[in-house]
Write a protein that holds these residues in place. Sequence first.
Motif, short mmCIF file in Angstrom:
data_model
loop_
_atom_site.label_atom_id
_atom_site.label_comp_id
_atom_site.label_asym_id
_atom_site.label_seq_id
_atom_site.Cartn_x
_atom_site.Cartn_y
_atom_site.Cartn_z
N GLU A 122 3.64 -26.43 19.73
CA GLU A 122 2.95 -25.43 20.54
C GLU A 122 1.50 -25.85 20.76
N MET A 123 0.98 -25.52 21.94
CA MET A 123 -0.43 -25.77 22.27
C MET A 123 -0.78 -24.90 23.46
N GLN A 124 -1.94 -24.30 23.42
CA GLN A 124 -2.40 -23.47 24.51
C GLN A 124 -2.75 -24.34 25.72
N PRO A 125 -2.66 -23.78 26.95
CA PRO A 125 -3.13 -24.54 28.11
C PRO A 125 -4.56 -25.01 27.92
N LEU A 126 -4.90 -26.11 28.54
CA LEU A 126 -6.19 -26.74 28.31
C LEU A 126 -7.36 -25.81 28.63
N ASP A 127 -7.20 -24.95 29.61
CA ASP A 127 -8.29 -24.05 30.00
C ASP A 127 -8.24 -22.70 29.29
N ASP A 143 -9.78 -39.52 10.82
CA ASP A 143 -9.25 -40.88 11.01
C ASP A 143 -8.19 -40.95 12.10
N THR A 144 -8.11 -39.92 12.95
CA THR A 144 -7.11 -39.90 14.01
C THR A 144 -7.37 -41.01 15.04
N LYS A 145 -6.33 -41.70 15.41
CA LYS A 145 -6.43 -42.77 16.41
C LYS A 145 -5.58 -42.51 17.65
N LEU A 146 -4.63 -41.59 17.55
CA LEU A 146 -3.74 -41.36 18.68
C LEU A 146 -3.31 -39.90 18.73
N VAL A 147 -3.45 -39.29 19.92
CA VAL A 147 -2.94 -37.94 20.18
C VAL A 147 -1.98 -38.03 21.35
N ILE A 148 -0.75 -37.58 21.16
CA ILE A 148 0.27 -37.61 22.21
C ILE A 148 0.52 -36.18 22.67
N VAL A 149 0.35 -35.94 23.97
CA VAL A 149 0.62 -34.62 24.54
C VAL A 149 1.81 -34.75 25.47
N ASP A 150 2.92 -34.13 25.10
CA ASP A 150 4.19 -34.29 25.79
C ASP A 150 4.74 -32.89 26.14
N THR A 151 4.52 -32.41 27.37
CA THR A 151 4.06 -33.10 28.55
C THR A 151 2.84 -32.39 29.14
N PHE A 152 2.22 -33.04 30.14
CA PHE A 152 1.04 -32.50 30.80
C PHE A 152 1.32 -31.16 31.46
N GLY A 153 2.51 -31.02 32.03
CA GLY A 153 2.85 -29.79 32.74
C GLY A 153 2.79 -28.56 31.86
N ARG A 154 3.02 -28.72 30.55
CA ARG A 154 3.02 -27.58 29.63
C ARG A 154 1.61 -27.11 29.27
N VAL A 155 0.60 -27.93 29.47
CA VAL A 155 -0.77 -27.54 29.13
C VAL A 155 -1.69 -27.56 30.34
N ARG A 156 -1.14 -27.87 31.49
CA ARG A 156 -1.95 -27.99 32.70
C ARG A 156 -2.56 -26.65 33.09
N ALA A 158 -3.80 -23.55 35.25
CA ALA A 158 -3.28 -22.96 36.49
C ALA A 158 -4.28 -23.20 37.61
N GLY A 159 -3.83 -23.76 38.70
CA GLY A 159 -4.72 -24.05 39.82
C GLY A 159 -5.01 -22.81 40.66
N LYS A 160 -6.12 -22.86 41.36
CA LYS A 160 -6.49 -21.79 42.28
C LYS A 160 -6.09 -22.19 43.70
N ARG A 161 -5.60 -21.23 44.46
CA ARG A 161 -5.15 -21.54 45.82
C ARG A 161 -6.26 -22.11 46.69
N SER A 162 -7.48 -21.65 46.44
CA SER A 162 -8.61 -22.09 47.27
C SER A 162 -9.18 -23.43 46.81
N GLU A 163 -8.70 -23.94 45.68
CA GLU A 163 -9.28 -25.16 45.12
C GLU A 163 -8.64 -26.41 45.71
N ASN A 164 -9.45 -27.41 45.98
CA ASN A 164 -8.94 -28.69 46.47
C ASN A 164 -8.05 -29.33 45.40
N PRO A 165 -6.82 -29.75 45.74
CA PRO A 165 -5.89 -30.30 44.74
C PRO A 165 -6.46 -31.48 43.96
#
Length: 336
Positions: A122-127, A143-156, A158-165
């Motif tokens: 589990e992880m909250q969306p990035l914003d 001492d962490t060297k690697l963080v794997i986030v699987d997948t981007f879509g689950r933490v992406r 939410a975009g705004k309709r007025s925002e440039n993609p």
Amino acid sequence: AAAPVWDPSADPASSSAPTENTGIQSISATDLYALEIEPVTYIVEHFLTPGLTLLAGPPKSGKSFLSLDFGLAVAAGTSALDTLSVVPGTVLYVALEDSLTRLQRRLALFGAWPKRLHLATEMQPLDRGGIEHLRFWLDEHADTKLVIVDTFGRVRPAGKRSENPYDADVKAVSPLQKIGLDYDLCILLIHHSRKAPSEDPLEMVSGTTGITGTADTTMILQRARREHEAKLFVTGRDVEEQEFAMKFDSGRWTMLGSSAEVQDNPLRRAILIVVRKTPDGLSIASIVNKLKKANPEMQGVNYDNVKQRIYDLRKANALVQRDGKRWYLAGSAEPI
């Protein structure tokens, strides 16, 4: 009339800033030449460096298994894909499409349970706290060297309709890139690719070029459904642009070599796998024996067949002969 006084609080678009004290720090080319700078650190040889790395591919193509192989190797301090050197350290694998039961089953395929591999489902969306929570976790695991986030879509976010993609994509992944650079570690972000093929691998990544443009490294995994053979394309700011031939079998990935050296020859691929797994080198006779032992379908190969393919691989700069007898991967360390 008195000269106008510059007001730093004024709208920069309607004001003319002075040429002094702008906050821009520079260094001359001469001083840069003399500066001692540490070389780029490969957390996983060929592929992962500090910053943000994107791994994109079709659903169910084996992206999670590949990233897990990297994570296990870094956490255990062993070779990734059985051959690639790593920088050992703690690993956080955020598997947002999996359960602990499934993760346990996958780890069992590798037969490895390193203490420095941490798993989360589990992880909250990035914003919505995801970035802050990740920084807090990293502060507790220095001492962490690697963080794997699987997948981007689950933490992406939410975009705004007025925002440039494009702007939305840059804003979405930039915080992850900054974390990678701030903490000197790699954020490996798993993402999907488009269905439509393209001559430019980067155009296969879902989303705008804001994602690939922000990522320090981009990897594209291409494997057709039900096929074992695959290609892994990699390009980036600090890595050499290459394409590797890969093989996927029972949840495990094997790197066969560069696509150019392997081409479409099953015997070539098999020879490279055998030699890659034996750093001390092999004679042709030993290669023949190992080929037959590892590949039931190759019982009919003989010494002359293998010898010719080995010479082809030498011409392709994939294999080298040392001591007049043993064969090694090109670029491998000289035996002591």
